[in-house]
Design a protein around this motif. Structure first.
Motif, mmCIF file in Angstrom:
data_model
loop_
_atom_site.group_PDB
_atom_site.id
_atom_site.type_symbol
_atom_site.label_atom_id
_atom_site.label_comp_id
_atom_site.label_asym_id
_atom_site.label_seq_id
_atom_site.Cartn_x
_atom_site.Cartn_y
_atom_site.Cartn_z
ATOM 1 N N TYR A 30 -8.501 3.412 -0.990
ATOM 2 C CA TYR A 30 -8.170 4.756 -0.923
ATOM 3 C C TYR A 30 -6.896 4.829 -1.599
ATOM 4 O O TYR A 30 -5.926 4.257 -1.663
ATOM 5 C CB TYR A 30 -7.937 5.104 0.414
ATOM 6 C CG TYR A 30 -7.167 6.263 0.936
ATOM 7 C CD1 TYR A 30 -5.940 6.101 1.380
ATOM 8 C CD2 TYR A 30 -7.773 7.547 0.636
ATOM 9 C CE1 TYR A 30 -5.120 7.274 1.600
ATOM 10 C CE2 TYR A 30 -6.920 8.733 0.942
ATOM 11 C CZ TYR A 30 -5.617 8.359 1.582
ATOM 12 O OH TYR A 30 -4.946 9.627 1.585
ATOM 13 N N SER A 87 0.843 -1.200 -0.056
ATOM 14 C CA SER A 87 0.200 0.028 -0.229
ATOM 15 C C SER A 87 0.753 1.269 0.148
ATOM 16 O O SER A 87 0.683 2.298 -0.683
ATOM 17 C CB SER A 87 -0.803 -0.082 1.246
ATOM 18 O OG SER A 87 -1.988 -1.113 1.190
ATOM 19 N N PRO A 140 -1.062 5.297 6.775
ATOM 20 C CA PRO A 140 -2.447 5.840 7.260
ATOM 21 C C PRO A 140 -2.186 6.655 8.440
ATOM 22 O O PRO A 140 -1.567 6.632 9.269
ATOM 23 C CB PRO A 140 -3.195 4.542 7.875
ATOM 24 C CG PRO A 140 -2.171 3.428 7.877
ATOM 25 C CD PRO A 140 -0.968 3.985 6.931
ATOM 26 N N ASN A 157 -3.839 11.723 5.468
ATOM 27 C CA ASN A 157 -4.410 10.620 5.193
ATOM 28 C C ASN A 157 -5.430 10.111 6.273
ATOM 29 O O ASN A 157 -5.032 10.277 7.507
ATOM 30 C CB ASN A 157 -3.378 9.503 4.883
ATOM 31 C CG ASN A 157 -2.500 9.535 3.819
ATOM 32 O OD1 ASN A 157 -2.769 10.204 2.743
ATOM 33 N ND2 ASN A 157 -1.343 8.830 3.720
ATOM 34 N N GLU A 214 0.533 4.090 -2.493
ATOM 35 C CA GLU A 214 0.415 5.578 -2.469
ATOM 36 C C GLU A 214 1.414 6.465 -3.147
ATOM 37 O O GLU A 214 1.085 7.358 -3.734
ATOM 38 C CB GLU A 214 0.304 5.597 -0.906
ATOM 39 C CG GLU A 214 -0.039 7.306 -0.766
ATOM 40 C CD GLU A 214 0.259 7.624 0.752
ATOM 41 O OE1 GLU A 214 0.034 8.801 1.256
ATOM 42 O OE2 GLU A 214 0.517 6.703 1.716
ATOM 43 N N TYR A 261 -6.700 1.907 3.918
ATOM 44 C CA TYR A 261 -5.509 2.167 3.331
ATOM 45 C C TYR A 261 -4.985 0.938 2.541
ATOM 46 O O TYR A 261 -4.392 1.052 1.565
ATOM 47 C CB TYR A 261 -4.335 2.582 4.521
ATOM 48 C CG TYR A 261 -3.193 2.942 3.772
ATOM 49 C CD1 TYR A 261 -2.896 4.213 3.393
ATOM 50 C CD2 TYR A 261 -2.043 2.222 4.109
ATOM 51 C CE1 TYR A 261 -1.810 4.609 2.575
ATOM 52 C CE2 TYR A 261 -0.864 2.515 3.317
ATOM 53 C CZ TYR A 261 -0.726 3.780 2.747
ATOM 54 O OH TYR A 261 0.433 4.112 2.329
ATOM 55 N N PRO A 293 -4.621 11.651 -0.623
ATOM 56 C CA PRO A 293 -4.832 12.147 0.673
ATOM 57 C C PRO A 293 -5.966 13.464 0.551
ATOM 58 O O PRO A 293 -6.147 14.052 -0.421
ATOM 59 C CB PRO A 293 -3.549 13.056 1.076
ATOM 60 C CG PRO A 293 -2.798 13.085 -0.339
ATOM 61 C CD PRO A 293 -3.381 11.891 -1.085
ATOM 62 N N ASP A 351 -7.179 5.139 9.018
ATOM 63 C CA ASP A 351 -7.864 3.870 8.726
ATOM 64 C C ASP A 351 -7.002 2.860 7.973
ATOM 65 O O ASP A 351 -6.857 2.762 6.907
ATOM 66 C CB ASP A 351 -9.205 3.935 8.035
ATOM 67 C CG ASP A 351 -10.117 2.847 7.976
ATOM 68 O OD1 ASP A 351 -9.506 1.592 7.889
ATOM 69 O OD2 ASP A 351 -11.296 2.870 7.952
ATOM 70 N N ALA A 352 -6.252 1.779 8.689
ATOM 71 C CA ALA A 352 -5.398 1.144 8.054
ATOM 72 C C ALA A 352 -5.823 0.068 7.206
ATOM 73 O O ALA A 352 -5.460 -0.402 6.120
ATOM 74 C CB ALA A 352 -4.518 0.396 9.170
#
Length: 376
Positions: free
Chosen positions: A287, A40, A262, A275, A44, A282, A290, A278-279
């Motif tokens: 998601y 992740s 996150p 961000n 991102e 994420y 940001p 919320d892991a």
């Protein structure tokens, strides 16, 4: 000006009673979804910066408990940072550790991966104080400190908490004396705060006795660290010569930084973003971008003053004007003059900066509030 890079690893063994930072307890450290998290992070970074982001001159792995990451996980994050952000060869690369994370093998692994600044979350060496604040990690001991400071290849830094109810000034002095004997390069000393929504805030009250105890603890802390040769370059941060936290300075002097993970925050390109904390969101791929902070110019001005006045060097009103394209708003300028007249602010002769005098640092929060109230 090169930005810093912060990676928020939210997972921890269990939550501490005083902690208000976003974290995800994971049952003693077992079952940390390391690969999903790193995938992740890569997603991102690619979404926000493509294959090449801006060069960064600091990297900070915080949390949570980034010490839970495996050696392979650390290497993957370092590869991501160097590949996308071109981390400088002379970059300050930091990681936070808990006492459980300290072993000769672990420290050697981190140093060989390029980490050159390790921050050990000591908090206290006092078993009773450890219990009072609800610290969930094991108590840091001299045996842990022996292993930590015997290892080479990095700057040795520690975090401590002071102002703990029930801890006498002598007990605090003993903790500090022990830590100072190891000569850490940097000491971050945090006053115990009762953060709304934490278990500690539910069982303690910040009454007059609590605040008086904290004020006295602060005086003891400053006296002992100053006497040992540590410079208090920020309200809560002390260092030996040349060991300021280059990364954290970016937060205090209004410099750019990029946050991944996150709940991570960024200040880049003149915009503040964050961000969601919320892991699960994420890591499930839903998601990607940001959220923009909806703060106006006056809020940004207040932040410039709040963070800058925490520094011993103070703030430059010339830089304020360059950043915002205008001088200090009239009402705040008038309050600044009154604070100077009262001896609560002073002009630094060599730099022209405005700062809080050393003997008034304990009043920082109230001074800053008075100055920024018209902007809030």
């Amino acid at each position: 000006m090169k930005p810093g890079l912060y990676v928020h690893f939210p997972f921890c063994r269990s939550s501490c009673a005083y902690c208000a930072f976003y974290s995800v307890p994971c049952g003693g450290g077992k079952g940390v979804p390391e690969q999903e998290f790193i995938s992740s992070l890569k997603r991102e970074a690619a979404s926000r910066f493509g294959s090449r982001g801006p060069n960064c001159d600091t990297l900070y792995l915080g949390g949570g408990s980034p010490g839970l990451l495996s050696g392979h996980g650390i290497e993957e994050i370092m590869e991501l940072a160097r590949g996308v952000f071109g981390v400088d060869d002379e970059a300050e690369i930091s990681i936070e550790l808990n006492p459980e994370d300290v072993s000769p093998h672990r420290l050697e692994l981190l140093a060989s991966a390029g980490v050159n600044r390790m921050v050990l979350g000591v908090q206290t060496l006092d078993a009773a104080a450890h219990s009072v604040i609800g610290r969930s990690t094991k108590l840091c001991t001299c045996e842990v400190l022996d292993v930590f400071f015997a290892a080479g290849g990095f700057s040795h830094c520690v975090d401590v908490i002071y102002g703990i109810p029930g801890q006498s000034m002598k007990e605090l002095e003993n903790v500090l004396e022990t830590l100072i004997s190891y000569r850490p390069a940097h000491v971050s000393a945090y006053m115990l705060t009762l953060e709304h929504g934490t278990p500690l805030a539910e069982r303690m009250t910040a009454d007059d006795a609590f605040e008086k105890h904290q004020a006295e603890s602060f005086r003891v802390l400053c006296s002992q660290l100053h006497s040992a040769g540590y410079e208090q370059y920020e309200v809560s941060n002390f260092s030996l010569l040349g060991f300021h936290s280059r990364h954290n300075m970016k937060y205090w002097d209004f410099s750019p930084y990029i946050g991944l993970g996150p709940s991570a925050h960024s200040f880049f390109g003149g915009y503040r973003t964050h961000n969601p904390p919320d892991a699960s969101l994420y890591m499930d791929g839903a998601y990607m971008e940001p959220e923009l902070d909806s703060r106006g110019e006056k809020s940004a001005m207040a932040e410039f003053l709040m963070t800058g006045l925490r520094l011993a060097a103070g703030i430059s009103l010339e830089r304020f004007a360059r950043v915002f394209g205008r001088g200090l708003p009239a009402e705040s300028a008038q309050i600044l003059e009154r604070l100077e007249d009262e001896g609560l602010l002073e002009v630094v002769a060599l730099t022209g900066n405005i700062r809080i005098p050393a003997d008034k640092i304990i009043l920082t929060d109230s001074i800053v509030f008075r100055l920024t109230e018209p902007l809030l």
